[in-house]
Design an enzyme around this catalytic site. Structure first.
Site, PDB file in Angstrom:
ATOM      1  CG  ASN A  52     -18.981 -63.057 -52.013  1.00 19.10           C
ATOM      2  OD1 ASN A  52     -19.772 -62.218 -52.211  1.00 19.10           O
ATOM      3  ND2 ASN A  52     -19.236 -64.080 -51.247  1.00 19.10           N
ATOM      4  CD  GLU A 100     -13.957 -58.250 -46.907  1.00 16.09           C
ATOM      5  OE1 GLU A 100     -13.944 -59.044 -47.889  1.00 16.09           O
ATOM      6  OE2 GLU A 100     -14.351 -58.383 -45.769  1.00 16.09           O
ATOM      7  CB  CYS A 132     -10.541 -59.411 -45.746  1.00 18.31           C
ATOM      8  SG  CYS A 132     -11.027 -60.375 -47.245  1.00 18.31           S
TER       9      CYS A 132
END
Ligand code: THU
Length: 126
Positions: free
Chosen positions: A43, A56, A88
């Site tokens: 992230n 992701e 995601c």
């Protein structure tokens, strides 16, 4: 953990170590097996909060940027037994089948092994 998930777990943990999460302090790593390779992402948060990117999404962008569009397996690592967010899962569904293996783990090891359909039974599709 088996022979196919262990390298993905290692890659997801390595990606997670690079997470940029100064605002939430919640670090996520994702690893995708696709086209015979492993694509990873973490992230990447931003001071303008909505501009942040999930792990992701970063892994998918690396995969597609490499010319690969079929996900074989997914591994996601975060603390607290958190499951991947709905957005995601929809991003994964774009490139995966309903029966694509998706494992979620903490840094201590996996706690939820399933297939995409278990997490997102009815993805949006055109
Ligand atoms: N996050 C992910 O990277 N993946 C998910 O599936 C859910 C949430 C990130 C976004 C943000 O940087 C932090 O976790 C807290 O929401």
């Amino acid at each position: 953990m088996n022979d196919s998930t262990r390298p993905l777990f290692t890659a997801a943990c390595a990606a997670r170590a690079n997470a940029h999460a100064p605002y939430s302090d919640f670090r996520v790593g994702a690893a995708i097996a696709a086209g015979g390779k492993i694509y990873r992402g973490c992230n990447v948060e931003n001071a303008a909060y909505p501009q942040g990117l999930c792990a992701e999404a970063a892994a998918i962008a690396a995969m597609v940027g490499d010319g690969v569009k079929r996900i074989d397996q997914v591994m996601i690592v975060a603390e607290g037994e958190a499951l991947p967010c709905g957005g995601c899962l929809q991003k994964i569904a774009e490139f995966a089948a309903a029966d694509t293996p998706l494992t979620v783990a903490t840094p201590a090891g996996e706690f939820n092994r399933g297939i995409l359909r278990d997490y997102l039974p009815r993805p949006f599709a055109l």
